[in-house]
Design a protein around this motif. Structure first.
Motif, PDB file in Angstrom:
ATOM      1  N   LEU A   1      40.206  50.020  24.736  1.00  0.00           N
ATOM      2  CA  LEU A   1      39.366  49.459  25.808  1.00  0.00           C
ATOM      3  C   LEU A   1      39.393  47.931  25.880  1.00  0.00           C
ATOM      4  O   LEU A   1      39.507  47.363  26.959  1.00  0.00           O
ATOM      5  CB  LEU A   1      37.919  49.975  25.664  1.00  0.00           C
ATOM      6  N   LYS A   2      39.309  47.275  24.720  1.00  0.00           N
ATOM      7  CA  LYS A   2      39.232  45.811  24.761  1.00  0.00           C
ATOM      8  C   LYS A   2      40.490  45.230  25.412  1.00  0.00           C
ATOM      9  O   LYS A   2      40.411  44.371  26.305  1.00  0.00           O
ATOM     10  CB  LYS A   2      39.024  45.233  23.356  1.00  0.00           C
ATOM     11  N   ALA A   3      41.643  45.733  24.976  1.00  0.00           N
ATOM     12  CA  ALA A   3      42.909  45.215  25.524  1.00  0.00           C
ATOM     13  C   ALA A   3      43.007  45.496  27.030  1.00  0.00           C
ATOM     14  O   ALA A   3      43.500  44.654  27.798  1.00  0.00           O
ATOM     15  CB  ALA A   3      44.082  45.855  24.786  1.00  0.00           C
ATOM     16  N   ILE A   4      42.521  46.655  27.465  1.00  0.00           N
ATOM     17  CA  ILE A   4      42.614  47.006  28.898  1.00  0.00           C
ATOM     18  C   ILE A   4      41.624  46.157  29.710  1.00  0.00           C
ATOM     19  O   ILE A   4      41.939  45.713  30.818  1.00  0.00           O
ATOM     20  CB  ILE A   4      42.399  48.532  29.102  1.00  0.00           C
ATOM     21  N   ASN A   5      40.454  45.927  29.144  1.00  0.00           N
ATOM     22  CA  ASN A   5      39.501  45.035  29.819  1.00  0.00           C
ATOM     23  C   ASN A   5      40.084  43.633  29.955  1.00  0.00           C
ATOM     24  O   ASN A   5      39.964  42.997  31.011  1.00  0.00           O
ATOM     25  CB  ASN A   5      38.183  44.964  29.035  1.00  0.00           C
ATOM     26  N   ASP A   6      40.729  43.151  28.901  1.00  0.00           N
ATOM     27  CA  ASP A   6      41.349  41.815  28.956  1.00  0.00           C
ATOM     28  C   ASP A   6      42.435  41.786  30.034  1.00  0.00           C
ATOM     29  O   ASP A   6      42.543  40.818  30.794  1.00  0.00           O
ATOM     30  CB  ASP A   6      41.976  41.449  27.590  1.00  0.00           C
ATOM     31  N   PHE A   7      43.219  42.849  30.106  1.00  0.00           N
ATOM     32  CA  PHE A   7      44.270  42.947  31.133  1.00  0.00           C
ATOM     33  C   PHE A   7      43.625  42.890  32.533  1.00  0.00           C
ATOM     34  O   PHE A   7      44.079  42.156  33.412  1.00  0.00           O
ATOM     35  CB  PHE A   7      45.055  44.262  30.955  1.00  0.00           C
ATOM     36  N   ALA A   8      42.553  43.675  32.715  1.00  0.00           N
ATOM     37  CA  ALA A   8      41.900  43.746  34.035  1.00  0.00           C
ATOM     38  C   ALA A   8      41.331  42.383  34.432  1.00  0.00           C
ATOM     39  O   ALA A   8      41.422  41.977  35.599  1.00  0.00           O
ATOM     40  CB  ALA A   8      40.793  44.802  34.005  1.00  0.00           C
ATOM     41  N   ASP A   9      40.772  41.682  33.458  1.00  0.00           N
ATOM     42  CA  ASP A   9      40.122  40.395  33.749  1.00  0.00           C
ATOM     43  C   ASP A   9      41.074  39.343  34.309  1.00  0.00           C
ATOM     44  O   ASP A   9      40.624  38.413  34.981  1.00  0.00           O
ATOM     45  CB  ASP A   9      39.468  39.836  32.465  1.00  0.00           C
ATOM     46  N   VAL A  10      42.361  39.445  34.015  1.00  0.00           N
ATOM     47  CA  VAL A  10      43.283  38.399  34.495  1.00  0.00           C
ATOM     48  C   VAL A  10      44.042  38.815  35.763  1.00  0.00           C
ATOM     49  O   VAL A  10      44.965  38.130  36.182  1.00  0.00           O
ATOM     50  CB  VAL A  10      44.272  37.965  33.375  1.00  0.00           C
ATOM     51  N   GLN A  11      43.626  39.942  36.384  1.00  0.00           N
ATOM     52  CA  GLN A  11      44.288  40.366  37.625  1.00  0.00           C
ATOM     53  C   GLN A  11      43.740  39.543  38.796  1.00  0.00           C
ATOM     54  O   GLN A  11      42.591  39.748  39.210  1.00  0.00           O
ATOM     55  CB  GLN A  11      44.075  41.873  37.869  1.00  0.00           C
ATOM     56  N   LYS A  12      44.575  38.662  39.327  1.00  0.00           N
ATOM     57  CA  LYS A  12      44.101  37.766  40.403  1.00  0.00           C
ATOM     58  C   LYS A  12      43.884  38.534  41.709  1.00  0.00           C
ATOM     59  O   LYS A  12      44.691  39.388  42.068  1.00  0.00           O
ATOM     60  CB  LYS A  12      45.137  36.666  40.641  1.00  0.00           C
ATOM     61  N   GLY A  13      42.793  38.222  42.396  1.00  0.00           N
ATOM     62  CA  GLY A  13      42.530  38.813  43.713  1.00  0.00           C
ATOM     63  C   GLY A  13      42.134  40.282  43.663  1.00  0.00           C
ATOM     64  O   GLY A  13      42.094  40.952  44.702  1.00  0.00           O
ATOM     65  N   CYS A  14      41.858  40.809  42.490  1.00  0.00           N
ATOM     66  CA  CYS A  14      41.490  42.230  42.373  1.00  0.00           C
ATOM     67  C   CYS A  14      40.006  42.342  42.021  1.00  0.00           C
ATOM     68  O   CYS A  14      39.456  41.467  41.356  1.00  0.00           O
ATOM     69  CB  CYS A  14      42.282  42.915  41.264  1.00  0.00           C
ATOM     70  N   ILE A  15      39.399  43.453  42.439  1.00  0.00           N
ATOM     71  CA  ILE A  15      38.028  43.750  42.013  1.00  0.00           C
ATOM     72  C   ILE A  15      38.124  44.775  40.891  1.00  0.00           C
ATOM     73  O   ILE A  15      38.946  45.699  40.970  1.00  0.00           O
ATOM     74  CB  ILE A  15      37.218  44.330  43.178  1.00  0.00           C
ATOM     75  N   VAL A  16      37.298  44.603  39.865  1.00  0.00           N
ATOM     76  CA  VAL A  16      37.377  45.527  38.723  1.00  0.00           C
ATOM     77  C   VAL A  16      36.048  46.260  38.558  1.00  0.00           C
ATOM     78  O   VAL A  16      34.983  45.644  38.613  1.00  0.00           O
ATOM     79  CB  VAL A  16      37.722  44.750  37.427  1.00  0.00           C
ATOM     80  N   PHE A  17      36.123  47.585  38.412  1.00  0.00           N
ATOM     81  CA  PHE A  17      34.952  48.403  38.078  1.00  0.00           C
ATOM     82  C   PHE A  17      35.194  49.024  36.720  1.00  0.00           C
ATOM     83  O   PHE A  17      36.326  49.383  36.403  1.00  0.00           O
ATOM     84  CB  PHE A  17      34.772  49.553  39.075  1.00  0.00           C
ATOM     85  N   ARG A  18      34.118  49.161  35.942  1.00  0.00           N
ATOM     86  CA  ARG A  18      34.279  49.795  34.627  1.00  0.00           C
ATOM     87  C   ARG A  18      33.355  51.000  34.554  1.00  0.00           C
ATOM     88  O   ARG A  18      32.170  50.896  34.846  1.00  0.00           O
ATOM     89  CB  ARG A  18      33.910  48.802  33.524  1.00  0.00           C
ATOM     90  N   ALA A  19      33.935  52.123  34.157  1.00  0.00           N
ATOM     91  CA  ALA A  19      33.141  53.349  34.035  1.00  0.00           C
ATOM     92  C   ALA A  19      33.625  54.104  32.811  1.00  0.00           C
ATOM     93  O   ALA A  19      34.657  53.763  32.223  1.00  0.00           O
ATOM     94  CB  ALA A  19      33.312  54.195  35.293  1.00  0.00           C
TER      95      ALA A  19
END
Ligand code: DP6
Length: 330
Positions: free
Chosen positions: A303-321
């Protein structure tokens, strides 16, 4: 009497695509999903002298439904009454209802808001009469096929029972949400409203020359997916769910008219996730529904690595569930 319920979307690991009866949403094949714990929809239903719907966003601002959406909700109410009539449970059901929906889900971002809405409404409607979970799931299916699965928590199949009548497909729980704590990091590359929705897409699925072959592959994939979940075998789950998601998109792309839901951004995210999981040995899989949104399903460890990946996606909205419990009365 006012009845309130809440529900959430689900993410399919084996996708539902195509019906054997579009009007009744009897699916052409089985599907399997994981119910999510958020974002949440809640609804209050009350007996009324005429059918009405009001809808609010998470800030409490009224979000007026368009004509098409009101017609769909009304049709669902009519089908609900038809079904309850066929099982002799119509007594106690009002002739009409007023519905108030509150949604945390931004519309048309590719995270199954119709699944949450129709499972939520069915849960509330069932509060007037007493129904089994399977019967509530049938009600949900009459509004949106995938909604049948959000009635249950954890890992859920939507099964064809083979018949042709209104009750001929309902969901069943394969494993509860406590069985395997998986997460869904949802990356939304575009907030553009999609041009063709699932309902229209399902109706044209059989025009794809790849559709028949897809249907023949589903029983094997369902078995592999169920085994993977039962044994918590992430690698097996990854192989079968990625195979199925990509296959559904191939079918869609060859439909008439073609449905091209995946964007360049979707393909870039997939490529980067494939590289990251290889280099860092991460338990993560990708899957896409009818839109460019990428669902990254992963274990606690990843999870931590995937959250870090998601956080640097420019112009994207991220939801976590994460895996959740399905619809309930509140
Ligand atoms: C690609 O349940 O959204 O998300 O019955 O018309 O509402 P309607 O279709 P819907 O179809 C879901 C399609 C999918 C795959 C899935 O969730 O299984």
């Amino acid at each position: 009497m006012k009845i309130s319920a809440r529900s959430t979307p689900n993410i399919a690991l084996i996708k539902y695509w195509g019906n054997r009866n579009d009007g009744l949403r009897l699916p052409a094949a089985d599907s399997l999903s994981m119910t999510l714990d958020s974002p949440c929809i809640s609804a209050t239903v009350e007996a009324s002298d005429h059918f009405s719907v009001q809808s609010f966003d998470e800030r409490g601002t009224e979000n007026p439904q368009n004509e098409k959406s009101i017609a769909r909700l009304k049709k669902h109410w009519e089908l609900t009454r038809n079904y309850l009539d066929t099982i002799n449970r119509i007594d106690g059901m009002p002739d009409a209802v007023s519905i108030v929906i509150r949604s945390e889900i931004p519309p048309a971002i590719g995270i199954a808001s119709s699944a949450a809405v129709f499972s939520c409404l069915s849960e509330a409607h069932a509060g007037f009469v007493s129904l089994t979970r399977e019967e509530i799931s049938i009600l949900a299916r009459l509004g949106s096929g995938s909604a049948a699965r959000s009635v249950f928590g954890g890992f859920v199949t939507l099964e064809n029972t083979g018949g042709t009548d209104i009750g001929s497909a309902h969901a069943r729980q394969v494993a509860p949400e406590t069985h395997w704590q998986l997460h869904d990091v949802i990356i939304v590359p575009s907030r553009e409203q999609k041009k063709v929705g699932s309902t229209e897409g399902h109706a044209m699925a059989s025009t794809s020359p790849l559709f028949k072959e897809r249907i023949t592959q589903i029983p094997r994939r369902m078995q592999e997916c169920t085994d993977a979940i039962t044994k918590k075998d992430f690698e097996k789950l990854q192989h079968v769910s990625e195979e199925d998601s990509l296959d559904m998109h191939h079918v869609m792309e060859k439909q008439n008219p073609p449905l091209k839901y995946l964007s360049e951004e979707t393909r870039r995210i997939i490529r980067e996730i494939e590289a990251l999981r290889k280099s860092d040995h991460l338990e993560v899989l990708y899957t896409m529904d009818a839109g460019p949104t990428v669902h990254l399903i992963c274990t606690d460890e990843a999870l931590k690595a995937i959250n870090d990946f998601a956080d640097v996606q420019k112009g994207c909205i991220v939801f976590r569930a994460k895996v959740g419990g399905g619809s309930t009365l509140v």
